[in-house]
Design a protein around this motif. Structure first.
Motif, mmCIF file in Angstrom:
data_model
loop_
_atom_site.group_PDB
_atom_site.id
_atom_site.type_symbol
_atom_site.label_atom_id
_atom_site.label_comp_id
_atom_site.label_asym_id
_atom_site.label_seq_id
_atom_site.Cartn_x
_atom_site.Cartn_y
_atom_site.Cartn_z
ATOM 1 N N UNK A 1 -11.525 0.529 -4.377
ATOM 2 C CA UNK A 1 -10.709 0.784 -5.559
ATOM 3 C C UNK A 1 -9.237 0.959 -5.164
ATOM 4 N N UNK A 2 -8.997 1.664 -4.049
ATOM 5 C CA UNK A 2 -7.623 1.888 -3.597
ATOM 6 C C UNK A 2 -6.936 0.574 -3.246
ATOM 7 N N UNK A 3 -7.612 -0.265 -2.471
ATOM 8 C CA UNK A 3 -7.019 -1.543 -2.067
ATOM 9 C C UNK A 3 -6.854 -2.484 -3.247
ATOM 10 N N UNK A 4 -7.800 -2.427 -4.177
ATOM 11 C CA UNK A 4 -7.701 -3.271 -5.366
ATOM 12 C C UNK A 4 -6.514 -2.863 -6.225
ATOM 13 N N UNK A 5 -6.246 -1.554 -6.284
ATOM 14 C CA UNK A 5 -5.128 -1.055 -7.082
ATOM 15 C C UNK A 5 -3.797 -1.257 -6.376
ATOM 16 N N UNK A 6 -3.789 -0.992 -5.064
ATOM 17 C CA UNK A 6 -2.536 -1.071 -4.297
ATOM 18 C C UNK A 6 -2.845 -1.612 -2.902
ATOM 19 N N UNK A 7 -2.697 -2.903 -2.683
ATOM 20 C CA UNK A 7 -3.011 -3.481 -1.365
ATOM 21 C C UNK A 7 -2.188 -2.893 -0.227
ATOM 22 N N UNK A 8 -1.009 -2.326 -0.532
ATOM 23 C CA UNK A 8 -0.157 -1.760 0.514
ATOM 24 C C UNK A 8 -0.519 -0.318 0.852
ATOM 25 N N UNK A 9 -1.518 0.240 0.183
ATOM 26 C CA UNK A 9 -1.936 1.618 0.480
ATOM 27 C C UNK A 9 -2.549 1.685 1.878
ATOM 28 N N UNK A 10 -2.421 2.835 2.507
ATOM 29 C CA UNK A 10 -3.078 3.062 3.795
ATOM 30 C C UNK A 10 -4.126 4.147 3.607
ATOM 31 N N UNK A 11 -5.353 3.850 4.021
ATOM 32 C CA UNK A 11 -6.525 4.702 3.791
ATOM 33 C C UNK A 11 -6.994 5.216 5.142
ATOM 34 N N UNK A 12 -6.975 6.543 5.332
ATOM 35 C CA UNK A 12 -7.287 7.131 6.632
ATOM 36 C C UNK A 12 -8.367 8.194 6.468
ATOM 37 N N UNK A 13 -9.539 8.022 7.076
ATOM 38 C CA UNK A 13 -10.530 9.110 7.065
ATOM 39 C C UNK A 13 -9.930 10.370 7.690
#
Length: 795
Positions: free
Chosen positions: A144-156
């Motif tokens: 969902x995050x990447x679909x909404x904002x491809x430039x987002x960075x997702x870090x566990x």
């Protein structure tokens, strides 16, 4: 080179009037020498409003505090840049286990935060301060995050924390792929957390190729920078993300000593038990004091997943420094409290004279520190930089402690020689409790699920009586018996599938029965000729080509009838009354005016159409004599049929065998005409009914059955028998609350307890004491929507 501190919460800002709001975050960042700071919870609308009001753009994807809001600082530095960040807690069920994973999200703009928050709000409550809790799979959150904002960075986040982390011992996974599946390649970095450092993570080859970041997870502004990233890039979001994804410009990390972390070793804080992984293994994971499961620490979990020996260093591994917050260093060097007035006064004095905190800890010459703060603090910082630190490890939510100087050394460096020239007594760390082996109670055996049918089930399945009525108490294998009955007719008696009709109450139940039979009989072809469906579906098949109006059309007709007759009321209410009459309830009992009923039916006749309930009345008129599909009629949930459905059953089974199964004590549809006396009525109208009772319960714990039977026993017919086959469980609790609000508060707190706590503090107290449930394991039943609204508010 500058330091980025990205993982903070705004929840500490919401609880007080100042500490944590943007001016104070800016103020603390300058005092410490931090050039880039995370904003905290971007999901909360009030916090986003503050961000918009108080921040101004300062480069691509970064912001800075408005000049007029900036607080004066004892150690002025360059204004820090703010990056839009937030942490989300995902609590969900995957592979049969409850998972609790915290994930950090970095975004390139406030506009991206608005869009992602809107998507998340459609899924769950994101208005909790600091860290929203969602019943959303981490993999789905990433998508969902990447679909909404491809430039987002997702870090566990803090990946080893026992209760809330990717690799957590109690609620995590063993591999990255288990958690993120096909989207694993979109994870570029992981947070090591307070209780582990890079050398511990280097032992796990699965982390090769990922950037090991340290982001503090600060819970108060004064804790900013206790872990941080060292970067040599420009101050923009694209350059920051490129450093995280590729390692270019990423110079390394500033680390907490891992032993200082709250979960480094195993143990029980309340029991005073702190154990190494080897000691825990020797005790079978059980606390030697209370006999409950131990909280497994980070070192133990790393050891479990490691495929390399201690001391291994991958090629290209980034350097790191282990530091401690300056007030803690002052305290460990002088023998006083880190929160004491003397420590705070010296801390302020050092900032005035020597500059920001990170400069003092990392760069300022020891001689200058000695001149300002004295020889003890200077020696403490020298030892800190050299790694000459005595460490007492943290465990089960209790921070560890570092020691730099002994009391005797403090006295010598201060020029205070003790009497007779001897060292002052060295303070001893609190001793561990004496270990004693306490055996954990044996786990209760799983509920037995017999492969073969029990005797009453077998009797029902193989009955050759013209009419068989099976009273099946709750959890006694009703569906299993019904499916076995149909299979026995085909396999043992040679009945053709086209001669079988099975009646269910929902389309979902019909689909489930068909799927079970396909698996039992060897595929769809063996079941295709059977008639399996609801009363309405079977009647529609019997009637053939008829015009059936939709619910919307029926509502329009009802409203027209009311309008033309000059009557008050809503069309929906009229339709409900008409439906009850068509299902066997007398017009007098429904309060329906005969004139309105006739007008509604006349309108249907003019259209040449039927409504949903007409299917049953018209189906009853159909002569089914000689139809092969009704040679064997089987009816599920027999207790819930109403009068017209009962007459349909009798009509369809007139020239064949009838098998009905259900439980009068589970009849819940009296409001629509169902009559639990249908079993008794069948006995009275049909000679030779074979009656069978299923009483072996395979679903519920004995305490639940005992409680239920005490209530059911008041029904007509006296006491009931249900024999439990599940192991004993906890007692049924009856809680009496003062009012509806107190009741709802209790429910919310109880769910928090059952899920092992939804935040760190609750998890520390509850996580090792009981089986942790997922939200999807829990149901809240209320009689009215009004009650549910209050419960939802408390949840």
């Amino acid at each position: 080179m500058y330091i980025a501190d990205l993982h903070i919460h705004s929840r500490f800002s919401r609880a007080t009037s100042k500490d944590g709001d943007l001016p104070h975050l800016d103020w603390w960042a300058r005092r410490k020498g931090i050039r880039m700071v995370g904003t905290g919870d971007f999901t909360h609308p009030a916090w986003r409003a503050e961000l918009r009001e108080q921040l101004v753009p300062a480069g691509e994807g970064v912001y800075t505090l408005r000049q007029d809001l900036r607080l004066p600082d004892v150690a002025p530095g360059e204004a820090p840049r703010f990056v839009i960040t937030g942490e989300i807690s995902c609590i969900y069920k995957r592979h049969g286990r409850t998972r609790k994973v915290h994930n950090l999200i970095l975004l390139p703009s406030l506009e991206a935060a608005d869009e992602l928050s809107a998507r998340l709000e459609a899924i769950g409550n994101i208005h909790s301060d600091g860290r929203p809790i969602l019943g959303l799979d981490s993999r789905d959150l990433l998508e969902l995050t990447l679909d909404t904002c491809p430039d987002a960075e997702f870090i566990p986040a803090h990946i080893w924390t026992p209760h809330f982390a990717l690799f957590g011992a109690f609620s995590g996974f063993d591999t990255m792929e288990e958690c993120f599946g096909d989207l694993t390649g979109h994870i570029h970095a992981v947070e090591t957390g307070l209780s582990s450092d890079p050398p511990m993570n280097w032992r796990v080859s699965a982390l090769d190729g990922l950037t090991l970041v340290s982001h503090s997870d600060a819970h108060s502004p004064s804790k900013l920078g206790r872990e941080a990233d060292l970067l040599d890039t420009g101050l923009t979001y694209p350059e920051l993300v490129r450093a995280i994804r590729t390692g270019e410009g990423f110079q390394g990390t500033v680390e907490f000593f891992p032993e200082e972390g709250k979960y480094h070793l195993d143990g029980h804080r309340n029991c005073g038990v702190c154990l190494t992984p080897a000691e825990t293994a020797a005790l079978g994971g059980v606390c030697p004091v209370c006999g409950k499961k131990l909280t497994i620490g980070v070192e133990h979990r790393v050891e479990a997943l490691a495929d390399r020996p201690a001391g291994f260093r991958p090629v290209g591994a980034k350097p790191f420094e282990s530091l401690a917050p300056l007030p803690e260093v002052i305290a460990a060097s002088t023998g006083v409290s880190a929160a004491g007035k003397n420590t705070q006064a010296l801390y302020e004095q050092m900032l005035h004279a020597l500059g920001p905190e990170f400069s003092i800890l990392r760069e300022v010459p020891v001689e200058d520190i000695a001149h300002t703060a004295g020889p003890c603090v200077a020696e403490g910082i020298r030892r800190l930089r050299a790694g000459q630190v005595e460490r007492r490890a943290g465990f089960d939510g209790e921070y560890g402690v570092i020691s730099l100087l002994t009391p005797g050394e403090i006295a010598r460096f201060s020029g205070q020689i003790s009497l007779f020239g001897l060292d002052l007594p060295v303070r001893k760390s609190k001793p561990r409790r004496e270990l004693q082996r306490v055996l954990a109670p044996e786990a209760a055996p799983a509920a037995p699920q017999p492969e073969a049918l029990n005797p009453p089930q077998l009797e029902a399945v193989t009955s050759t009586a013209p009419v068989t009525a099976v009273t099946a108490g709750p959890g006694t294998g009703k569906t299993r018996t019904l499916v076995a009955r149909i299979a026995w007719l085909v396999e043992e008696r040679g009945v053709r599938p086209g001669e079988i009709t099975a009646v269910t109450f929902t389309n979902q139940a019909a689909a489930e029965m068909r799927a079970r039979l396909e698996q039992r009989l060897g595929g769809k072809r063996a079941v295709a000729a059977m008639t399996i469906g609801t009363f309405h579906a079977i009647c529609l098949k019997l009637l053939g080509d008829v015009r059936l109006i939709s619910p919307g059309e029926a509502l329009t007709i009802a409203e027209q009838v009311l309008r033309e007759s000059g009557r008050k009321g809503g069309g929906k209410t009229l339709l409900q009354s008409v439906s009850r009459v068509k299902n066997g309830v007398s017009p007098e009992d429904t309060g329906l005016d005969a004139e309105l009923y006739d007008a509604y039916q006349a309108r249907l006749r003019d259209l040449g159409a039927l409504d949903f309930d007409d299917l049953l009345t018209e189906g009853l008129k159909r002569d089914v004599t000689g139809l092969r599909c009704f040679r064997h009629v089987l009816v599920d949930e027999f207790q819930d049929i109403n009068d017209i459905q009962y007459r349909l059953v009798r009509s369809w089974s007139r020239s064949g065998e009838l098998f009905v199964i259900g439980d009068p004590d589970q009849s819940i549809y009296g409001f629509r005409g169902a009559d639990c006396r249908c079993f008794q009525r069948l006995q009275e109208e049909q000679l030779g009914v074979k009656e069978i009772h299923l009483t072996e319960n395979y679903r519920s714990a004995p305490a639940i059955l005992d409680t239920a039977l005490a209530v059911i026993g008041h029904n007509p017919g006296g006491g009931r028998i249900l024999t439990p086959h599940c192991p004993a469980g906890p007692a049924v609790q009856l809680v009496q609350a003062a009012d509806s609000f107190s009741e709802a508060v209790f429910i919310a707190k109880e769910i928090g307890r059952m899920t092992g706590g939804v935040d760190m503090l609750e998890a520390q107290a509850l996580g090792h004491e009981r089986t942790v449930r997922a939200f999807s394991d829990i149901a809240v039943l209320c009689r009215t929507h009004r009650q549910l609204e209050l419960v939802e508010k408390c949840l």
